[in-house]
Design a protein around this motif. Structure first.
Motif, PDB file in Angstrom:
ATOM      1  N   GLY A  36      -1.054   4.197   3.071  1.00  0.00           N
ATOM      2  CA  GLY A  36      -2.007   4.547   2.032  1.00  0.00           C
ATOM      3  C   GLY A  36      -2.382   6.007   1.963  1.00  0.00           C
ATOM      4  O   GLY A  36      -3.309   6.378   1.239  1.00  0.00           O
ATOM      5  N   LYS A  85     -10.983   1.124   3.062  1.00  0.00           N
ATOM      6  CA  LYS A  85     -10.714   1.426   1.663  1.00  0.00           C
ATOM      7  C   LYS A  85     -11.526   0.563   0.699  1.00  0.00           C
ATOM      8  O   LYS A  85     -11.771   0.962  -0.449  1.00  0.00           O
ATOM      9  N   LEU A 135       0.816  -1.210   0.000  1.00  0.00           N
ATOM     10  CA  LEU A 135       0.000   0.000   0.000  1.00  0.00           C
ATOM     11  C   LEU A 135       0.852   1.265   0.000  1.00  0.00           C
ATOM     12  O   LEU A 135       0.454   2.303  -0.531  1.00  0.00           O
ATOM     13  N   HIS A 160      -3.354  -5.723   6.907  1.00  0.00           N
ATOM     14  CA  HIS A 160      -3.949  -4.596   7.621  1.00  0.00           C
ATOM     15  C   HIS A 160      -4.761  -5.073   8.823  1.00  0.00           C
ATOM     16  O   HIS A 160      -5.423  -6.120   8.773  1.00  0.00           O
TER      17      HIS A 160
END
Length: 528
Positions: free
Chosen positions: A207, A239, A185, A234
């Motif tokens: 991100g 997202k 990311l 994560h």
């Protein structure tokens, strides 16, 4: 019941610290003074602002700092009988370079006077201080690389680095080690380390600060690595959940609660239609549980935190909107209010005993001295009122009620003077022109009688209406304005704007003579 966000309105980058039965969360304040907000709770549900510790010039002077510069990502911890606060003062954020100076201050108590800062380094931002079980201390931050010409923005994020910190000497010692390159990311920042069961866990934000934001985790048997990635990469993110009411989820820190329960803070945004977050980035918290593989995951399953998180043994409270009335009848500014950049507030305002007196300095949007005292917008809909007494001699002086994000995103209803008309009301707006910050004038000046004048603003989502109390009662002044410009996403966009909407009282005097205006009271009434 924990109701997210627990710190509504502009309260990003939450660092959580537990000392006994007390929890503290420190959040970023960027260009707003005093620096760093610290909230306190004993139940993770009800939070009270108890301190802004960076309050004097020896600790913080942000005059000249750009919009969304200043205090980034504080880290709050407790060890050796002291609270430790690590923070970045960002002096430049545009272009290939970033000037990011990292400091440490300490205090034996949250509410006490905090020390003058120790400058640690400037190699990157979002630093933290890890107090390891063996007594050593490690200073951890992201590494900024200005050399990535022509590459994507995340190529400038050159990993997470750690170096030992000698607290007695107030200096870094030993070698710098790059301990974590990040996930696919990218944009790895905001590192926090913690220890559990012989593992050193690393949590980072990735991100960017927009809708692709996430909390990523890794672990190692040694502080300096190597680190293995979380099996799910994560811990939390929205997202891939566009329908979640909590968006932009990322950047937080883990804490162990009572009876072995664990929680992780996070920042988030609650967007209006069109994905504009006028409340900025807010703070939430979610419970995590530990799996048999030794990794934490959200107690609710998946990666998207909940709006409501049950807390055992605590009765759920009814949600309440923020509603405050301020009279300015004491010698101290109410704690909800802040001002911009300067450690010399006496040049901007005084409390006379029956009014807040603003001394007009520079123009709206100045990065040095702007007489603007304001509080956060904490609900998507609210009404604010004030009363101003002022006699501006020319059009170079003005005072009034302002909704504000930064120098290129604001609306202001000002009492001023127009040649041939005299005293009048006018609206000055800057609806996102971030390159030149040119004003627009949504209405013709409206003549005003002498004497005190009551002003108000009503905001409902993306719509804003100014009002004035004239003969016959409250009257709309000017057209309905676009309140969505007071958001991270408007203007230059979410990756260049990091604060939130404020509403407050402003005076300016571009003649340089220090003209003054008095505000008798201020009220804020939020609507859920």
């Amino acid at each position: 019941m924990i109701r997210n966000p627990i710190l509504p309105g502009f309260n990003p980058d939450p660092s959580i610290c537990r000392v006994g039965d007390d929890y503290y969360i420190a959040t970023s304040t960027f260009e707003w003074f005093p620096g760093v907000q610290i909230h306190h709770s004993r139940d993770l549900i009800n939070w009270t602002l108890v301190r802004r510790p960076l309050e004097r010039a020896s600790q913080l002077d942000m005059r000249g700092n750009p919009d969304s510069g200043g205090i980034w990502a504080p880290c709050l911890s407790y060890a050796d009988g002291l609270f430790w606060l690590v923070y970045t003062d960002v002096k430049r954020l545009d272009g290939s370079f970033k000037d990011t100076h990292n400091y440490i201050v300490t205090s034996p108590t949250i509410e006490g006077v905090w020390s003058d800062p120790v400058r640690v380094n400037s190699s990157g931002f979002d630093p933290s201080l890890y107090h390891a079980p063996d007594g050593r201390k490690w200073f951890v931050n992201m590494l900024w690389n200005h050399r990535q010409k022509g590459h994507p923005a995340n190529a400038r994020f050159d990993g997470i680095v750690a170096q030992e910190y000698d607290a007695e000497a107030g200096a870094l010692v030993g070698e710098v080690t790059n301990i974590f390159a990040g996930s696919y990311l990218g944009m790895s920042e905001a590192p926090h380390l913690f220890e559990k069961d012989g593992w050193t866990y690393l949590t980072v934000a990735e991100g960017g600060t927009g809708y692709g934001h996430a909390v990523t985790m890794a672990r190692s048997r040694d502080v300096l690595g190597p680190y293995e990635m979380h099996p799910d990469v994560h811990l939390m993110t929205a997202k891939d959940a566009p329908d979640s009411p909590l968006q932009r989820v990322g950047h937080g820190q883990i804490v162990e609660g009572p009876e072995g329960r664990w929680y992780h803070t996070f920042l988030c945004g609650r967007p209006l239609p069109g994905r504009f977050c006028t409340l900025g980035r807010e703070t939430g918290i979610e419970e995590v549980v530990w799996g048999e593989d030794g990794w934490p995951r959200l107690a609710c399953g998946g990666m998207v935190p909940r709006l409501e998180v049950p807390v055992p043994g605590v009765e759920p409270a009814k949600p309440q909107a923020d509603e405050k009335y301020y009279r300015f009848d004491s010698a101290k500014l109410p704690s909800d209010f802040q001002w911009l950049r300067t450690p010399e507030p006496e040049r901007l305002f005084t409390l006379t005993g029956d009014a807040l007196r603003l001394t007009g300095r520079e123009s709206p949007g100045s990065w040095f001295e702007l007489a603007f005292v304001a509080r956060r917008q904490t609900e998507l809909a609210y009404r604010a009122e004030t009363e101003v007494t002022a006699e501006p001699p020319t059009y170079q002086q003005a005072a009034g009620l302002v909704t504000y994000y930064n120098k290129h995103k604001f609306h202001g209803l000002f009492l001023s003077v127009e040649p041939g008309m005299g005293r009048c009301l006018n609206i000055f707006s800057c609806p996102g022109d971030w390159r030149e910050a040119r004003l627009s004038y949504p209405m013709e000046p409206l003549a005003m009688p002498e004497g005190p004048l009551e002003l108000a603003v009503e905001v409902d989502g993306a719509q804003q209406q100014f009002l004035a109390k004239l003969e016959g009662g409250w009257r709309d002044v000017g057209p309905v304005l676009d309140a969505s410009i007071l958001s991270d996403e408007a203007g230059r966009g979410e990756h260049g704007s990091f604060t939130g909407a404020f509403v407050g009282m402003m005076a300016f005097d571009t003649s340089g003579q220090g003209w003054q205006a008095d505000f008798a009271h201020f009220s804020y009434s939020g609507r859920l």
